[in-house]
Enzyme design. Structure first.
Site, PDB file in Angstrom:
ATOM      1  N   LYS A   1       0.862  -1.185   0.000  1.00  0.00           N
ATOM      2  CA  LYS A   1       0.000   0.000   0.000  1.00  0.00           C
ATOM      3  C   LYS A   1       0.891   1.226   0.000  1.00  0.00           C
ATOM      4  O   LYS A   1       2.017   1.170   0.491  1.00  0.00           O
ATOM      5  CB  LYS A   1      -0.865   0.012   1.271  1.00  0.00           C
TER       6      LYS A   1
HETATM    7  N1  GLU Z   1      -7.266   0.089  -3.049  1.00  0.00           N
HETATM    8  C1  GLU Z   1      -8.041  -1.092  -3.307  1.00  0.00           C
HETATM    9  C2  GLU Z   1      -8.049  -2.001  -2.089  1.00  0.00           C
HETATM   10  O1  GLU Z   1      -7.841  -1.570  -0.980  1.00  0.00           O
HETATM   11  C3  GLU Z   1      -7.595  -1.785  -4.586  1.00  0.00           C
HETATM   12  C4  GLU Z   1      -6.189  -2.269  -4.592  1.00  0.00           C
HETATM   13  C5  GLU Z   1      -5.727  -2.785  -5.950  1.00  0.00           C
HETATM   14  O2  GLU Z   1      -6.546  -2.877  -6.853  1.00  0.00           O
HETATM   15  O3  GLU Z   1      -4.545  -3.090  -6.055  1.00  0.00           O
HETATM   16  O4  GLU Z   1      -8.337  -3.169  -2.178  1.00  0.00           O
END
Ligand code: GLU
Length: 418
Positions: free
Chosen positions: A108
């Site tokens: 993240k």
């Molecule tokens: N931000 C989204 C999540 O928390 C998508 C992450 C992604 O598609 O890599 O799942």
């Protein structure tokens, strides 16, 4: 270490991991490794603002685990982003991707900034500089960012362009959630919200109810909540309450979501939409509805309001919306909580589809994407439900237990833990 592990979401998440780990008899060596991210990167992001001043923002990319495949996870722009929050969210991506059976690890990123206070040019500068700072660590085979709170397909387009400029050729697979015109997938924009509704249907089915006879309250009318509302409404559910940063709306007869979506496209916020009573975001959590879907930020269901939640089903569109104390209260009230790593997995599942399409240069129809997504969510839901029945535990513990078992097998096979 405190800056990394001390935040409330991190502590909360690791307690869930410990509980589930105990239940599945997880090897202590696996647990020890999963408690800490593999790599954390903190960068300065200097931005030339429109008035000529230079402002330095702080950016993060945390790579939690890559046992199952390349790191994968979104980038968040929010004024309260910090290292511990990003690290917790990175670990949730590892657990989500494992649960969804994807060949991906977890990561993240985030920048501590209020994106609404920046002009478009400033946001572009910030995104390009941030991408450049983290570029040695990302890539289609290494770590693939995507949108999260405060970022969108335009952010991904700038990231893709910056990364490709530095590589010397176009690398569409470096990010997902990008516009369809430049290698994005049909259906990605709506995917997380769609997944929330598929998970809701499944939870209702277990309680012998149908979505067309259901009332739903949705917190957040952005990339997740809006599409959940649109899909729920299309399936005949009565969406009685929605909200965003401007506040919330309530109508016990149901809000016309098609009209609200058009209204928000023009006005940007739900505020002052006619034929609804104004409520606050806090009131929405306690509103009379069969299903409550928190689709905005973490920690919104807490010890102070959990006892007053009226919904019998909670579907976590956001990451970490329920605190540990609230979870215990909800469990004692026998509320079915469909946990984040299952309920909002639709986003990363379609991100995975997008990445596969970019690698193969072969693009799917929207129906193909939706059908495949539905299959993954339904299957994952059934797996978690069966686990929770078998072990007599909450769906949250069951989802984490299922996820940990897959990770443990993979880590042992790779010789990463014993
Ligand atoms: N931000 C989204 C999540 O928390 C998508 C992450 C992604 O598609 O890599 O799942």
């Amino acid at each position: 270490m405190e800056a990394l592990t001390g935040g409330p979401l991190y502590q909360n998440t690791m307690k869930i991991v410990e509980d589930a780990g105990k239940l599945v008899n997880l090897s202590p060596n696996v647990l020890e490794r999963l408690k800490y991210p593999r790599r954390t990167l903190v960068v300065s992001v200097p931005v030339r603002m429109d008035d000529g001043r230079v402002k330095v923002f702080t950016g993060y990319r945390v790579q939690h685990n890559q046992t199952l495949g390349p790191f994968k996870g979104g980038i968040r722009y929010h004024h309260q982003v910090d290292l511990s929050e990003v690290a917790a969210l990175a670990s949730l991506m590892t657990f989500k991707n494992s649960l969804m059976n994807l060949p991906l690890g977890g990561a993240k990123g985030g920048v501590q900034v209020d994106p609404n206070k920046l002009s478009k040019a400033e946001l572009e500068n910030l995104t390009r500089r941030f991408t450049s700072e983290i570029s040695p660590f990302i890539g289609p085979d290494r770590d693939i960012p995507a949108p999260d709170v405060g970022t969108d397909s335009q952010t991904m387009a700038w990231m893709l362009d910056t990364y490709s400029l530095e590589s010397g050729y176009s690398q569409t697979g470096v990010v997902t959630g990008k516009p369809v015109e430049i290698g994005g997938s049909l259906g990605r924009e709506a995917a997380t919200g769609l997944g929330v509704i598929y998970a809701t249907e499944k939870a209702l089915e277990k309680l012998n109810k149908r979505i067309s006879e259901t009332t739903i309250a949705i917190q957040g009318f952005g990339k997740v909540g809006m599409y959940a509302a649109i899909e729920g409404y299309a399936k005949g559910a009565k969406v009685v309450a929605v909200s965003d940063v401007s506040g919330g709306l309530y109508n016990e007869r149901g809000i016309n979501i098609a009209e609200l979506a058009r209204y928000v496209k023009e006005k940007k916020v739900v505020k002052d939409f006619p034929e609804a009573t104004h409520i606050s975001n806090e009131e929405l959590i306690e509103i009379q509805a069969d299903v409550l879907a928190p689709c905005a930020l973490e920690g919104v269901i807490h010890a102070g309001n959990a006892a007053r939640v009226k919904a019998k089903i909670i579907v976590e569109g956001a990451n970490g919306p329920t605190t540990r104390e609230a979870d215990e209260i909800l469990n004692s009230k026998e509320v079915v909580v469909v946990p984040d790593i299952l309920a909002n997995g639709g986003g990363v599942v379609v991100s995975y589809f997008e990445w596969v399409q970019d690698i193969s240069w072969l693009f799917w129809t929207e129906d193909e994407v939706r059908n495949k997504l539905r299959e993954v969510i339904y299957k994952s839901f059934d797996k978690v439900w069966a686990f929770s029945e078998q072990h007599k535990v909450s769906m949250r513990t069951a989802a984490m237990g299922t996820s940990l078992l897959r990770l443990e097998r993979a880590m042992k096979l790779r010789g990463q833990a014993w």
